[in-house]
Motif scaffolding. Structure first.
Motif, PDB file in Angstrom:
ATOM      1  N   LYS A 125       1.082   7.302  -8.975  1.00  0.00           N
ATOM      2  CA  LYS A 125       1.883   7.108  -9.521  1.00  0.00           C
ATOM      3  C   LYS A 125       2.891   6.370  -8.914  1.00  0.00           C
ATOM      4  O   LYS A 125       3.791   5.760  -9.742  1.00  0.00           O
ATOM      5  N   ARG A 126       2.833   6.489  -7.534  1.00  0.00           N
ATOM      6  CA  ARG A 126       4.308   5.277  -7.230  1.00  0.00           C
ATOM      7  C   ARG A 126       3.538   4.021  -7.312  1.00  0.00           C
ATOM      8  O   ARG A 126       4.923   3.385  -7.760  1.00  0.00           O
ATOM      9  N   ALA A 127       2.074   4.061  -7.610  1.00  0.00           N
ATOM     10  CA  ALA A 127       1.706   2.453  -7.153  1.00  0.00           C
ATOM     11  C   ALA A 127       2.079   2.095  -8.460  1.00  0.00           C
ATOM     12  O   ALA A 127       2.659   1.155  -9.214  1.00  0.00           O
ATOM     13  N   VAL A 152       2.212  -4.126   3.019  1.00  0.00           N
ATOM     14  CA  VAL A 152       3.440  -3.355   3.462  1.00  0.00           C
ATOM     15  C   VAL A 152       2.824  -1.911   3.219  1.00  0.00           C
ATOM     16  O   VAL A 152       2.878  -2.148   1.915  1.00  0.00           O
ATOM     17  N   ARG A 153       3.484  -1.794   4.337  1.00  0.00           N
ATOM     18  CA  ARG A 153       3.213   0.043   3.396  1.00  0.00           C
ATOM     19  C   ARG A 153       4.336   0.845   3.034  1.00  0.00           C
ATOM     20  O   ARG A 153       5.787   0.054   3.741  1.00  0.00           O
ATOM     21  N   PHE A 154       4.546   1.118   1.853  1.00  0.00           N
ATOM     22  CA  PHE A 154       6.394   1.646   1.136  1.00  0.00           C
ATOM     23  C   PHE A 154       5.304   3.660   1.009  1.00  0.00           C
ATOM     24  O   PHE A 154       5.091   2.487  -0.306  1.00  0.00           O
ATOM     25  N   GLY A 155       5.725   3.906   2.652  1.00  0.00           N
ATOM     26  CA  GLY A 155       5.665   5.503   1.923  1.00  0.00           C
ATOM     27  C   GLY A 155       6.234   6.466   1.891  1.00  0.00           C
ATOM     28  O   GLY A 155       7.746   6.046   2.076  1.00  0.00           O
ATOM     29  N   SER A 156       6.331   7.353   2.270  1.00  0.00           N
ATOM     30  CA  SER A 156       7.336   8.381   2.525  1.00  0.00           C
ATOM     31  C   SER A 156       6.732   8.949   3.991  1.00  0.00           C
ATOM     32  O   SER A 156       6.318   8.584   4.379  1.00  0.00           O
ATOM     33  N   CYS A 157       8.229   9.941   4.547  1.00  0.00           N
ATOM     34  CA  CYS A 157       8.022  10.326   5.307  1.00  0.00           C
ATOM     35  C   CYS A 157       9.034  11.582   5.939  1.00  0.00           C
ATOM     36  O   CYS A 157       9.575  11.505   4.921  1.00  0.00           O
ATOM     37  N   SER A 195      -2.652  14.920  10.893  1.00  0.00           N
ATOM     38  CA  SER A 195      -2.445  16.047  10.217  1.00  0.00           C
ATOM     39  C   SER A 195      -0.906  15.820   9.352  1.00  0.00           C
ATOM     40  O   SER A 195       0.075  15.747  10.641  1.00  0.00           O
ATOM     41  N   PHE A 196      -0.389  16.651   8.500  1.00  0.00           N
ATOM     42  CA  PHE A 196       1.140  16.694   8.129  1.00  0.00           C
ATOM     43  C   PHE A 196       1.538  18.228   7.988  1.00  0.00           C
ATOM     44  O   PHE A 196       3.010  17.908   8.783  1.00  0.00           O
ATOM     45  N   TYR A 197       0.468  18.834   8.899  1.00  0.00           N
ATOM     46  CA  TYR A 197       1.283  20.141   9.843  1.00  0.00           C
ATOM     47  C   TYR A 197       1.670  20.377  10.817  1.00  0.00           C
ATOM     48  O   TYR A 197       2.093  20.018  11.795  1.00  0.00           O
ATOM     49  N   GLY A 239      -4.594   6.810  -0.677  1.00  0.00           N
ATOM     50  CA  GLY A 239      -4.233   8.193  -0.701  1.00  0.00           C
ATOM     51  C   GLY A 239      -3.788   8.923   0.657  1.00  0.00           C
ATOM     52  O   GLY A 239      -2.770   8.080   1.265  1.00  0.00           O
ATOM     53  N   MET A 240      -4.240  10.130   1.087  1.00  0.00           N
ATOM     54  CA  MET A 240      -3.672  10.518   2.648  1.00  0.00           C
ATOM     55  C   MET A 240      -3.916  10.250   4.214  1.00  0.00           C
ATOM     56  O   MET A 240      -5.165  10.799   4.041  1.00  0.00           O
ATOM     57  N   GLY A 241      -3.449   9.882   5.075  1.00  0.00           N
ATOM     58  CA  GLY A 241      -4.111   9.832   6.595  1.00  0.00           C
ATOM     59  C   GLY A 241      -4.893   8.734   7.216  1.00  0.00           C
ATOM     60  O   GLY A 241      -4.954   7.503   6.434  1.00  0.00           O
ATOM     61  N   PRO A 242      -4.712   8.323   7.950  1.00  0.00           N
ATOM     62  CA  PRO A 242      -5.437   6.853   9.093  1.00  0.00           C
ATOM     63  C   PRO A 242      -6.579   6.571   8.671  1.00  0.00           C
ATOM     64  O   PRO A 242      -7.108   5.500   8.520  1.00  0.00           O
ATOM     65  N   THR A 295       0.938  -1.168   0.218  1.00  0.00           N
ATOM     66  CA  THR A 295      -0.078  -0.031   0.080  1.00  0.00           C
ATOM     67  C   THR A 295       1.024   1.496   0.195  1.00  0.00           C
ATOM     68  O   THR A 295       1.710   1.378   0.699  1.00  0.00           O
ATOM     69  N   VAL A 296       0.571   1.888  -0.671  1.00  0.00           N
ATOM     70  CA  VAL A 296       1.141   3.113  -0.919  1.00  0.00           C
ATOM     71  C   VAL A 296       0.182   4.675  -0.814  1.00  0.00           C
ATOM     72  O   VAL A 296      -1.260   4.330  -0.980  1.00  0.00           O
ATOM     73  N   GLY A 297       0.407   5.896  -0.996  1.00  0.00           N
ATOM     74  CA  GLY A 297      -0.328   6.841  -0.642  1.00  0.00           C
ATOM     75  C   GLY A 297      -0.849   7.428  -2.376  1.00  0.00           C
ATOM     76  O   GLY A 297      -1.334   7.718  -2.509  1.00  0.00           O
ATOM     77  N   ASP A 298       0.508   7.263  -2.954  1.00  0.00           N
ATOM     78  CA  ASP A 298      -0.186   7.948  -4.490  1.00  0.00           C
ATOM     79  C   ASP A 298       0.582   7.267  -5.524  1.00  0.00           C
ATOM     80  O   ASP A 298       0.943   6.890  -5.937  1.00  0.00           O
ATOM     81  N   LEU A 358       7.956  11.202  11.392  1.00  0.00           N
ATOM     82  CA  LEU A 358       7.140  10.674  11.749  1.00  0.00           C
ATOM     83  C   LEU A 358       5.957  11.029   9.512  1.00  0.00           C
ATOM     84  O   LEU A 358       6.888  11.710   8.729  1.00  0.00           O
ATOM     85  N   GLU A 359       5.107  10.801   9.647  1.00  0.00           N
ATOM     86  CA  GLU A 359       4.053  10.146   8.425  1.00  0.00           C
ATOM     87  C   GLU A 359       2.683  10.123   8.892  1.00  0.00           C
ATOM     88  O   GLU A 359       2.205  10.734  10.303  1.00  0.00           O
ATOM     89  N   MET A 360       1.464   9.411   8.045  1.00  0.00           N
ATOM     90  CA  MET A 360       0.051   9.750   8.546  1.00  0.00           C
ATOM     91  C   MET A 360      -0.609   8.353   8.661  1.00  0.00           C
ATOM     92  O   MET A 360      -1.870   8.594   8.189  1.00  0.00           O
ATOM     93  N   GLU A 361      -0.192   6.868   8.109  1.00  0.00           N
ATOM     94  CA  GLU A 361      -0.484   5.899   8.098  1.00  0.00           C
ATOM     95  C   GLU A 361      -0.108   4.643   9.131  1.00  0.00           C
ATOM     96  O   GLU A 361      -1.039   3.822   8.794  1.00  0.00           O
ATOM     97  N   CYS A 362       1.263   4.467   9.336  1.00  0.00           N
ATOM     98  CA  CYS A 362       1.849   3.152   9.104  1.00  0.00           C
ATOM     99  C   CYS A 362       1.234   3.110  11.127  1.00  0.00           C
ATOM    100  O   CYS A 362       0.925   1.502  10.983  1.00  0.00           O
TER     101      CYS A 362
END
Ligand code: R1P
Ligand code: URA
Length: 303
Positions: free
Chosen positions: A40-42, A104-109, A183-185, A80-83, A35-38, A216-220
């Motif tokens: 394009k990455r998928a 497996v989450r392959f994300g960014s952080c 949140s990201f912010y 997409g993004m978030g829990p 699982t990814v957020g984006d 820090l990130e938003m789904e793990c």
């Protein structure tokens, strides 16, 4: 809105068996999932599969790609993004796949340790960071709540770490606890004057509470939490889902630097086979998994 009529409020599924948000049905998703957020990455990861059998985008933006890698079915999904998106994906996937799931989450952080842009962080576990709305109304309590950590699947995590270290080098692979912010912010301690976020001390309190916090990130945490509380088909234990997370460092929070598009693309190429290999080695056969009959991989596994 989905084009299809749903059959229930509690568990909305269409007449042909598609879930409401992810819009997949039995036989379209494999037991091995990245699982990814984006999206394009998928699609970039999916180029490393031997054959793509299905790609579907739901009305809520979930992009599901199922194919064959090393003679086994694998699904890659962009959520997409978030829990809450992680929650939709894991629960609706559980509804349409029989047997255990390895995810497996392959994300960014954002790195809050010595890991730099272009490094990979594997999560030994994850904790949640949520904004405490009571604080902003009444100045009661603390502005952010740090929740207890949940462990990743150890075997899967070690396998991903060692496989990614081969192309990247052990100096560029870090391990530790990941903070899943809501949140990201504000909840990741990003400061500014447009909003009152009361987060100047947040990163310090993360390090005080978790000495091995690395990113820090938003789904793990949501993924690991749902794996922890997952049950068998009749509500039995042990959990039916095992999960791990590998994260590309996109933001260096100590050095205040952000990744370039070129580096981000290169990292996906470097890590793709490591993540796919870890998943298929973790679940090396189809025995006890979702049946091939009627699936998109029917007749494909011996080819
Ligand atoms: C924020 O930019 C998004 O990037 C990270 C965060 O968890 C959040 O979803 O992960 P992905 O790149 O996998 O989306
Ligand atoms: N994703 C996040 O959630 N935070 C970052 O700093 C970078 C990517």
């Amino acid at each position: 809105m989905s084009e299809e009529q749903m059959n229930s409020a509690n568990k909305p599924i269409s007449a042909d068996g598609r879930t409401y948000h992810v819009e997949t049905k039995e036989g379209e998703m494999a037991n091995r999932i990245i699982t990814v957020g984006d999206a394009k990455r998928a699609r970039a990861l999916a180029q490393h599969m031997d054959k793509i059998l299905l790609e579907r985008e739901s009305h809520r933006g979930f992009v599901t790609i199922t194919g064959i890698y090393k003679k086994l079915p694998v699904t890659i999904i962009a959520i997409g993004m978030g829990p809450s998106m992680m929650d939709f994906f894991v629960r609706e996937t559980r509804m349409v796949v029989q047997g255990p799931l390895s995810i497996v989450r392959f994300g960014s952080c954002g790195s809050i340790c010595d890991a730099k842009i272009g490094d990979i962080i594997v999560a030994t576990g994850a904790f949640a960071i949520t904004r405490n709305y009571r604080f902003f109304s009444h100045q009661e309590e603390k502005p952010y709540i740090l929740w207890p950590a949940v462990a990743s699947d150890d075997k899967l995590t070690r396998s991903i770490a060692s496989k990614i270290a081969q192309p990247l080098g052990t100096d560029h692979v870090f391990a530790g606890l990941v903070g899943n912010a809501d949140s990201f912010y504000g909840s990741q301690g990003r400061t500014g004057s447009d909003f009152y976020d009361a987060n100047d001390a947040l990163l310090d309190s993360v390090h005080d509470s978790y000495s091995d916090a690395v990113a820090l990130e938003m789904e793990c945490h949501m993924l690991l939490h749902l794996a922890q509380v997952s049950t068998g088909p009749d509500g039995s234990l042990p959990p039916s889902i095992r999960a791990a997370c590998a994260l590309m460092v996109y933001a260096d929070r100590q050095g205040n630097k952000f990744i370039s598009p070129e580096t981000s693309k290169r990292m996906v190429e470097v890590a793709a086979r490591a993540v796919l290999d870890a998943l298929v080695e973790d679940m090396p056969s189809q025995e006890g998994l979702h049946p091939a009959a009627g699936s998109v991989w029917e007749g494909e596994l011996d080819a």
